[in-house]
Motif scaffolding. Structure first.
Motif, PDB file in Angstrom:
ATOM      1  N   MET A   1      12.907  15.691  10.775  1.00 39.11           N
ATOM      2  CA  MET A   1      12.522  14.398  10.202  1.00 39.11           C
ATOM      3  C   MET A   1      11.016  14.245  10.296  1.00 39.11           C
ATOM      4  O   MET A   1      10.328  15.125  10.803  1.00 39.11           O
ATOM      5  CB  MET A   1      13.227  13.240  10.916  1.00 39.11           C
ATOM      6  CG  MET A   1      12.864  13.091  12.387  1.00 39.11           C
ATOM      7  SD  MET A   1      13.741  11.767  13.231  1.00 39.11           S
ATOM      8  CE  MET A   1      15.243  12.591  13.708  1.00 39.11           C
ATOM      9  N   THR A   2      10.496  13.119   9.829  1.00 37.96           N
ATOM     10  CA  THR A   2       9.091  12.780   9.991  1.00 37.96           C
ATOM     11  C   THR A   2       9.015  11.602  10.940  1.00 37.96           C
ATOM     12  O   THR A   2       9.715  10.615  10.756  1.00 37.96           O
ATOM     13  CB  THR A   2       8.456  12.408   8.633  1.00 37.96           C
ATOM     14  OG1 THR A   2       8.597  13.523   7.744  1.00 37.96           O
ATOM     15  CG2 THR A   2       6.984  12.064   8.790  1.00 37.96           C
ATOM     16  N   MET A   3       8.180  11.731  11.967  1.00 41.21           N
ATOM     17  CA  MET A   3       8.077  10.657  12.944  1.00 41.21           C
ATOM     18  C   MET A   3       6.722  10.654  13.637  1.00 41.21           C
ATOM     19  O   MET A   3       5.955  11.608  13.539  1.00 41.21           O
ATOM     20  CB  MET A   3       9.214  10.736  13.962  1.00 41.21           C
ATOM     21  CG  MET A   3       9.316  12.020  14.712  1.00 41.21           C
ATOM     22  SD  MET A   3      10.845  12.208  15.672  1.00 41.21           S
ATOM     23  CE  MET A   3      10.802  10.813  16.727  1.00 41.21           C
ATOM     24  N   VAL A   4       6.453   9.561  14.338  1.00 45.04           N
ATOM     25  CA  VAL A   4       5.184   9.372  15.048  1.00 45.04           C
ATOM     26  C   VAL A   4       5.373   9.745  16.516  1.00 45.04           C
ATOM     27  O   VAL A   4       6.361   9.362  17.136  1.00 45.04           O
ATOM     28  CB  VAL A   4       4.718   7.903  14.928  1.00 45.04           C
ATOM     29  CG1 VAL A   4       3.426   7.685  15.694  1.00 45.04           C
ATOM     30  CG2 VAL A   4       4.560   7.507  13.470  1.00 45.04           C
ATOM     31  N   PHE A   5       4.394  10.482  17.045  1.00 41.30           N
ATOM     32  CA  PHE A   5       4.398  10.892  18.442  1.00 41.30           C
ATOM     33  C   PHE A   5       3.094  10.464  19.092  1.00 41.30           C
ATOM     34  O   PHE A   5       2.038  10.526  18.472  1.00 41.30           O
ATOM     35  CB  PHE A   5       4.475  12.421  18.566  1.00 41.30           C
ATOM     36  CG  PHE A   5       5.728  13.036  18.040  1.00 41.30           C
ATOM     37  CD1 PHE A   5       6.801  13.275  18.875  1.00 41.30           C
ATOM     38  CD2 PHE A   5       5.826  13.415  16.712  1.00 41.30           C
ATOM     39  CE1 PHE A   5       7.957  13.865  18.400  1.00 41.30           C
ATOM     40  CE2 PHE A   5       6.975  14.007  16.221  1.00 41.30           C
ATOM     41  CZ  PHE A   5       8.048  14.229  17.070  1.00 41.30           C
TER      42      PHE A   5
ATOM     43  N   MET B   1      17.245  16.576  18.446  1.00 42.69           N
ATOM     44  CA  MET B   1      16.918  15.802  17.254  1.00 42.69           C
ATOM     45  C   MET B   1      16.902  16.705  16.033  1.00 42.69           C
ATOM     46  O   MET B   1      16.491  17.857  16.117  1.00 42.69           O
ATOM     47  CB  MET B   1      15.546  15.141  17.379  1.00 42.69           C
ATOM     48  CG  MET B   1      15.439  14.120  18.454  1.00 42.69           C
ATOM     49  SD  MET B   1      13.795  13.400  18.439  1.00 42.69           S
ATOM     50  CE  MET B   1      14.236  11.691  18.297  1.00 42.69           C
TER      51      MET B   1
ATOM     52  N   THR C   1       1.502  11.695  13.301  1.00 40.02           N
ATOM     53  CA  THR C   1       2.731  11.652  12.513  1.00 40.02           C
ATOM     54  C   THR C   1       2.998  13.087  12.087  1.00 40.02           C
ATOM     55  O   THR C   1       2.131  13.736  11.492  1.00 40.02           O
ATOM     56  CB  THR C   1       2.581  10.742  11.285  1.00 40.02           C
ATOM     57  OG1 THR C   1       2.231   9.429  11.734  1.00 40.02           O
ATOM     58  CG2 THR C   1       3.877  10.681  10.489  1.00 40.02           C
TER      59      THR C   1
ATOM     60  N   LYS D   1       5.844  15.835  10.304  1.00 41.91           N
ATOM     61  CA  LYS D   1       7.085  16.200   9.620  1.00 41.91           C
ATOM     62  C   LYS D   1       7.532  17.490  10.303  1.00 41.91           C
ATOM     63  O   LYS D   1       6.847  18.513  10.221  1.00 41.91           O
ATOM     64  CB  LYS D   1       6.836  16.431   8.129  1.00 41.91           C
ATOM     65  CG  LYS D   1       8.073  16.839   7.371  1.00 41.91           C
ATOM     66  CD  LYS D   1       7.759  17.047   5.899  1.00 41.91           C
ATOM     67  CE  LYS D   1       9.017  17.466   5.151  1.00 41.91           C
ATOM     68  NZ  LYS D   1       8.730  17.717   3.732  1.00 41.91           N
TER      69      LYS D   1
ATOM     70  N   GLU E   1      10.070  13.404  26.086  1.00 46.07           N
ATOM     71  CA  GLU E   1      10.132  11.966  26.304  1.00 46.07           C
ATOM     72  C   GLU E   1       9.465  11.672  27.644  1.00 46.07           C
ATOM     73  O   GLU E   1       9.921  12.116  28.691  1.00 46.07           O
ATOM     74  CB  GLU E   1      11.572  11.464  26.301  1.00 46.07           C
ATOM     75  CG  GLU E   1      11.635   9.959  26.331  1.00 46.07           C
ATOM     76  CD  GLU E   1      13.041   9.417  26.150  1.00 46.07           C
ATOM     77  OE1 GLU E   1      13.238   8.246  26.494  1.00 46.07           O
ATOM     78  OE2 GLU E   1      13.919  10.150  25.677  1.00 46.07           O
TER      79      GLU E   1
ATOM     80  N   LYS F   1      -2.110   8.885  18.323  1.00 46.77           N
ATOM     81  CA  LYS F   1      -0.800   9.282  17.806  1.00 46.77           C
ATOM     82  C   LYS F   1      -0.931  10.251  16.634  1.00 46.77           C
ATOM     83  O   LYS F   1      -1.931  10.261  15.916  1.00 46.77           O
ATOM     84  CB  LYS F   1      -0.023   8.051  17.346  1.00 46.77           C
ATOM     85  CG  LYS F   1       0.312   7.110  18.482  1.00 46.77           C
ATOM     86  CD  LYS F   1       1.100   5.918  17.993  1.00 46.77           C
ATOM     87  CE  LYS F   1       1.437   4.983  19.146  1.00 46.77           C
ATOM     88  NZ  LYS F   1       2.220   3.843  18.695  1.00 46.77           N
TER      89      LYS F   1
END
Length: 113
Positions: free
Chosen positions: A73-77, A70, A59, A61, A100, A57
Motif C-alpha cells: 500500500m501507500t502510507m506515511v511513516f 501488512m 510517504t 508506496k 512500530e 515523515k
C-alpha cells in the motif's frame, strides 16, 4: 512371553518416537524465532512519494511488510533519524525496514536501490 517382549519393544518405539517428535518441535521453535528475527531485519521495497522534512515523515508506496504483517500500500511513516530524509527524493526506489515504535510506524533503516 512373546506378548511381553512385543509390548516392551512397542513401548520403547513409542518412547523414542515421542522424544524425537519433541526434539523436532523444539528445533522448529528455534528456527521460528530465527525467522521472526530475519523478518524484522529484512528490507522491504518501496518508492518515495513524498518527503516531509518539517514533520519528519516519508510517504512510501511499498510492497508487503512481512515483519508488520501488512500488505502492499501507500502510507506515511515517521523516520527514526531525520538525516534519512536528506538522502532521498521524490520517486527514489528504496529498501527500508519499518517498525512500530511507541505506536507509530517508523522507518528504522533506509537505503536507495
Amino acid at each position: 512371553m512373546k506378548k511381553a517382549i512385543v509390548s516392551i519393544v512397542m513401548g520403547c518405539a513409542v518412547a523414542i518416537s515421542a522424544t524425537a517428535y519433541a526434539a523436532g518441535d523444539t528445533g522448529n521453535m528455534a528456527s521460528g524465532e530465527q525467522q521472526g528475527a530475519d523478518a524484522k531485519d529484512s528490507m522491504s521495497h518501496g518508492e518515495v512519494k513524498k518527503v516531509d522534512t518539517a514533520a519528519g515523515k516519508l510517504t512510501i508506496k511499498h510492497g508487503p511488510l512481512k515483519n508488520l504483517d501488512m500488505e502492499a500500500m501507500t502510507m506515511v511513516f515517521k523516520v527514526k533519524d531525520p538525516a534519512m530524509l536528506s538522502r532521498v527524493r521524490l520517486g527514489d526506489k528504496i529498501d527500508f525496514v519499518a517498525e512500530e515504535i511507541n505506536g507509530a510506524l517508523t522507518v528504522t533503516k533506509l537505503q536507495k536501490q
